[in-house]
Motif scaffolding. Structure first.
Motif, PDB file in Angstrom:
ATOM      1  N   VAL A  31      -4.782   5.693  -2.693  1.00 37.17           N
ATOM      2  CA  VAL A  31      -3.979   4.461  -2.614  1.00 37.17           C
ATOM      3  C   VAL A  31      -4.106   3.653  -3.896  1.00 37.17           C
ATOM      4  CG1 VAL A  31      -4.106   4.316  -0.100  1.00 37.17           C
ATOM      5  CG2 VAL A  31      -5.877   3.205  -1.498  1.00 37.17           C
TER       6      VAL A  31
ATOM      7  N   VAL B 141       0.865  -1.183   0.000  1.00 38.97           N
ATOM      8  CA  VAL B 141       0.000   0.000   0.000  1.00 38.97           C
ATOM      9  C   VAL B 141       0.896   1.226   0.000  1.00 38.97           C
ATOM     10  CG1 VAL B 141      -1.833   1.276   1.172  1.00 38.97           C
ATOM     11  CG2 VAL B 141      -1.774  -1.214   1.330  1.00 38.97           C
TER      12      VAL B 141
ATOM     13  N   ARG C 127      -4.944  -0.199   4.178  1.00 41.67           N
ATOM     14  CA  ARG C 127      -5.352   0.488   2.949  1.00 41.67           C
ATOM     15  C   ARG C 127      -6.511   1.448   3.227  1.00 41.67           C
ATOM     16  NH1 ARG C 127      -4.680  -0.898  -2.376  1.00 41.67           N
ATOM     17  NH2 ARG C 127      -6.246  -0.146  -3.841  1.00 41.67           N
TER      18      ARG C 127
ATOM     19  N   ARG D   7      -3.294  -5.722   5.546  1.00 41.59           N
ATOM     20  CA  ARG D   7      -3.221  -4.940   4.312  1.00 41.59           C
ATOM     21  C   ARG D   7      -4.508  -4.171   4.023  1.00 41.59           C
ATOM     22  NH1 ARG D   7      -4.260  -5.262  -1.159  1.00 41.59           N
ATOM     23  NH2 ARG D   7      -2.638  -4.395  -2.509  1.00 41.59           N
TER      24      ARG D   7
END
Length: 606
Positions: free
Chosen positions: A422, A352, A474, A470
């Motif tokens: 992102v 990320v 994110r 993750r």
């Protein structure tokens, strides 16, 4: 009606603490002319029910009591407290703008307490693990009044016409650690806001103008992008690392221009140890620009106003077009290539990361733009699918033509706004597949996040975000970036308002005077004229157009008389009289001079 109220409130709830113009809502919800009376009635209903606050100039703000939901919990935007009234009407000048846009001026006590731990003397122990670049010739190049020098550059000539470029950026992440009071405040502000002769910084002055500012002849902690280029400006290798530098000189854009373009012998002698490097930088800059434009990067020649403010007398001395020359271009190219190199590296190393994205234009807006330039006798290269290269070719073809400014202005308005994300969709305006912001952590919070990620990727820093999962990370990062994008727009609007205030202050003693100008924007309530003599715009209101009923043709960017068919459109040359100036409301009103009741087409460039 209830559904419409909900939609409007939802729009405000996603932008807490932000003043929103009525015309922004009209554009967003695509409200036709015949529906605008009903829309304004809805807005008044929301004000009467105390769900919105109405400000000056048809601006609206979400009332604090309406700002609910987990997304906004704890987000202090400096809003009005219960029983408090907006005092921006009583304030004047920049102070009223600060209040109107709810900018955070004073730093909280906890932030001030944390800054007391910083000092120059402690830096000696901070050099461990850093590459020592203090023997390199590094320099900063900035504007005349700049104080927060966050980037320094150095260059070296290699064999076979190759170059090595160092871009060293103030290591703000060394001082501003995650989850500290300074970090929370920096995120809330997200950006520094610049007014004429004044700045509201993102970071306290001990950092922004001192420890993190790359002042000459002082050791400073930095993050460095070291990049090697071949003779054609192609990046062949890049390296990143924490470093310590000592800038040799604080140069201004004017001084660099005088040395490399004007051949100023006195300045060349004064900076004899630096001048050869400036000539190398000039050569690399030319190669980088050539490559960037070949791939389709857009280069709008839309100058910014340069405002000279006399604080002692409380007046604006002058407003002129700010010059943009080779010195500006050098720094611009070096920052772009550093941003791209860091973005590419982080993409390869991190699951990320942060991107500065600029999505492809809206198809309908491009269709309208194509139709408008077609009516001007111009064509847009390429087929129905518009690429940045097509638009770059158009911009280049307009160089030096009388319509250049108008076409550039309308094209810019037809593009989407850049933002932080992102998700990488590329940067359309720069024709860059992978881009971020790395070079200004003193004044932009996303750059600070990028520095933390870069250290993490290099293995010199622990996780900057506590959530390791993750998907959770994110989502957390995207929420931070969304706030940064929103605050960036608030800051831009405040800066625009300060320019409007300066223009009104400058024009207040010119009521009754006549000037030539160009129609630069047309709306349903009149048209704006940019003067030739000063870099100033004012409004000719539709109610002041005599002798006919004028109808707004949005796609053609013109007002046309229903009976006489007389038209006022973008690009027309008109002569105006300064009718009225209201400094408090930041408004300059024109009406047409008697000799200009009929417009004529533009015959000279601005």
């Amino acid at each position: 009606m209830q559904d419409d109220l909900v939609k409007i409130l939802d729009y405000f709830k996603k932008r807490p603490g932000t003043w929103i113009l009525a015309r922004e809502l009209i554009h967003h919800f695509k409200i036709p002319m015949e529906g605008r009376r009903s829309f304004h009635n809805l807005m008044q209903a929301l004000v009467r029910s105390r769900q919105l606050i109405r400000g000056k100039g048809h601006r609206y703000l979400l009332a604090p009591s309406t700002n609910i939901g987990p997304h906004h919990k704890g987000r202090d935007q400096g809003g009005l407290k219960k029983g408090e009234r907006d005092s921006s009407q009583k304030a004047s000048g920049i102070e009223s703008i600060i209040k109107e846009f709810r900018l955070r001026e004073a730093f909280p006590q906890k932030v001030q307490d944390e800054t007391r731990h910083f000092s120059q003397e402690k830096m000696a122990g901070d050099l461990k693990g850093r590459r020592d670049l203090r023997s390199l010739v590094m320099m900063t190049i900035d504007g005349e009044t700049a104080k927060d020098f966050d980037d320094a550059v150095g260059i070296q000539s290699l064999s076979r016409g190759h170059f090595r470029l160092w871009v060293s950026i103030a290591d703000v992440s060394h001082y501003v650690q995650p989850r500290t009071a300074i970090d929370r405040e920096a995120h809330q502000r997200s950006t520094s806001t610049y007014f004429p002769a004044r700045c509201i910084p993102m970071l306290p002055e001990v950092l922004s103008n001192n420890l993190c500012s790359l002042v000459p002849h002082q050791d400073r902690l930095t993050m460095t992008a070291e990049m090697d280029f071949d003779a054609t400006g192609l990046l062949v290798q890049s390296r990143f690392y924490p470093s310590v530098i000592r800038s040799r000189a604080r140069l201004t854009y004017r001084e660099v221009k005088q040395m490399i373009l004007d051949n100023d012998a006195a300045l060349q002698k004064k900076y004899a140890s630096i001048y050869p490097d400036l000539k190398l930088m000039e050569g690399l800059c030319d190669q980088l620009r050539l490559r960037r434009f070949e791939r389709g990067s857009l280069d709008f020649d839309l100058p910014e106003p340069e405002i000279v403010l006399n604080l002692e007398e409380g007046k604006v001395e002058s407003i002129a077009k700010a010059l943009r020359h080779k010195a500006h271009m050098m720094i611009e190219e070096f920052m772009i290539v550093a941003n791209e190199a860091v973005a590419t590296y982080l993409t390869s190393k991190m699951s990320v990361t942060v991107y500065r994205v600029h999505d492809v234009p809206d198809r309908e807006k491009m269709k309208d733009f194509r139709e408008f330039i077609h009516n001007m006798g111009l064509g847009l290269p390429g087929g129905h699918k518009i690429t940045s290269k097509n638009l770059a070719q158009l911009i280049q073809s307009m160089r030096g033509r009388s319509e250049e400014r108008i076409v550039n202005y309308l094209l810019l308005r037809s593009l989407k706004q850049a933002e932080y994300s992102v998700d990488n969709c590329g940067h359309f305006g720069l024709a860059s597949p992978c881009y971020t912001h790395f070079t200004s952590p003193i004044r932009r919070y996303p750059d600070l996040i990028v520095h933390r990620l870069l250290k993490e990727a290099l293995g010199s820093s622990p996780l900057s975000v506590s959530v390791k999962d993750r998907s959770a990370r994110r989502g957390q990062m995207q929420e931070m970036l969304t706030h940064c994008s929103e605050q960036e727009r608030v800051s831009m609007k405040a800066e625009w308002a300060s320019r409007d205030w300066a223009v009104a202050l400058f024009m207040k003693d010119k009521i009754g005077k006549e000037y030539e100008g160009i129609i630069c924007s047309v709306t349903d309530f009149g048209f704006f004229v940019e003067l030739k003599e000063y870099f100033v715009q004012g409004l000719v209101h539709i109610k002041n157009l005599q002798g006919d009923y004028y109808v707004f043709h949005e796609k053609a960017h013109k007002l046309q008389g229903r009976r006489t068919k007389k038209a006022f459109k973008i690009g027309d040359l008109v002569k105006i009289r300064v009718k009225q100036v209201n400094v408090e409301k930041r408004r300059v009103d024109f009406d047409l001079a008697i000799s200009s009741r009929s417009s004529q087409r533009l015959s000279g460039s601005l």
